[in-house]
Design a protein around this motif. Structure first.
Motif, PDB file in Angstrom:
ATOM      1  N   SER A 174       2.805  -2.744  24.544  1.00  0.00           N
ATOM      2  CA  SER A 174       1.752  -2.679  25.554  1.00  0.00           C
ATOM      3  C   SER A 174       2.129  -1.601  26.560  1.00  0.00           C
ATOM      4  N   SER A 262      -3.535  -5.358  27.959  1.00  0.00           N
ATOM      5  CA  SER A 262      -2.708  -4.923  26.834  1.00  0.00           C
ATOM      6  C   SER A 262      -1.580  -5.907  26.542  1.00  0.00           C
ATOM      7  N   VAL A 266      -1.213  -7.783  22.957  1.00  0.00           N
ATOM      8  CA  VAL A 266      -0.008  -7.563  22.142  1.00  0.00           C
ATOM      9  C   VAL A 266       0.611  -8.902  21.744  1.00  0.00           C
ATOM     10  N   HIS A 283       6.813  -4.774  26.205  1.00  0.00           N
ATOM     11  CA  HIS A 283       5.812  -4.603  27.273  1.00  0.00           C
ATOM     12  C   HIS A 283       6.358  -3.517  28.205  1.00  0.00           C
TER      13      HIS A 283
END
Length: 292
Positions: A174, A262, A266, A283
């Protein structure tokens, strides 16, 4: 000192026969690889491998004989291997015809290391003579004359993979577009078209890992439709990338700041794809928001 079983593959053979592809293939198989180790350093390297604090169980060494001064040192090292009962050694010799090697040198416009400014063929013939005995000691010889790099990689993995299965994994990342697209991404998807939790006061300080944010992201029809189509696409393309010879596919999912949408997506995609291949999550920008 406790003894442990260690696998050692020595990759050698003709210059231009594919040793670079070979060592990359062993890296994909989880081997600790050393490229172009001088044979004189082989005994010292064995000492490091034998150390009880060393946890490396699979090692691949590329030994490239560039001159006769290394010749005797290598054979002395190979003779010593036979006395190490903690070591499972194996020699892989890569070969190719003179015609193919000459053609490869012409394509790359490189000089053969033993040509001494002369024609590539003279260097190739010298090297073949030097390596003749080593070729006889090899447990496995692969002729790469008719093999493309991808085919050589597949052959090595087929021969040396413990589970006879090509290693492949997915890495979901992400990120926030405001911080730039990940340079190592293979596929990039932009989810900034989805409603943004950033504008909900109670959700602004949270991340996509929080259930409130996740519920908000997934409640929209557009999110559900997008997820169905993307998962269907990924389930189709992942086996194709594996078939092509990739060992890992990096899939980047981006929103504005990499904090909410995001991240939630993810986490969801990783669960959906976990039944196909090993899946990892990063992340990248989750902690870059102001004040965190």
């Amino acid at each position: 000192m406790s003894q442990k079983e260690t696998k050692l593959v020595i990759i050698t053979g003709m210059s231009g026969a594919g040793k670079t592809v070979a060592v990359q293939s062993f890296e994909d198989l989880g081997y600790y690889c050393v490229d172009n180790l001088p044979p004189t350093l082989l005994p010292k390297f064995l000492e490091l491998m034998k150390d009880s604090t060393n946890t490396i169980g699979k090692v691949a060494l590329v030994v490239d004989l560039r001159g006769r001064e290394f010749f005797n040192a290598l054979y002395d090292g190979l003779d010593a291997l036979g006395y190490e009962n903690w070591l499972e050694e194996h020699i892989l010799f890569l070969n190719a015809s003179d015609e193919v090697l000459v053609s490869r040198y012409k394509e790359t416009r490189r000089a053969h290391p033993l040509a001494d400014g002369g024609l590539p063929l003279s260097g190739i013939q010298q090297e073949r003579e030097i390596l003749n005995e080593l070729r006889g000691r090899a447990q496995r010889i692969i002729d790469t004359s008719d093999l493309k790099p991808k085919e050589l990689r597949e052959k090595i993995i087929d021969l040396y993979a413990e589970d006879k299965e090509v290693l492949f994994s997915t890495h979901l990342v992400s990120f926030g577009f405001k911080y730039g697209v990940p340079i190592d991404a293979d596929l990039v998807f932009d989810v900034r078209f989805l409603p943004n939790p950033h504008y909900i006061a109670t959700m602004k300080p949270l991340t996509g890992l929080h259930p409130d944010v996740s519920s908000y992201v997934f409640k929209w029809t557009d999110t559900k439709t997008f997820n169905e189509k993307l998962i269907d696409l990924l389930r189709f393309v992942l086996p194709q990338y594996k078939k092509e010879g990739k060992s890992q596919l990096v899939i980047a999912i981006g929103c504005t700041g990499g904090q909410h949408r995001s991240v939630a997506l993810v986490e969801y995609y990783a669960k959906q794809l976990a039944d196909l291949y090993p899946t990892h999550i990063t992340h990248r920008d989750i902690d870059k928001r102001k004040g965190h």
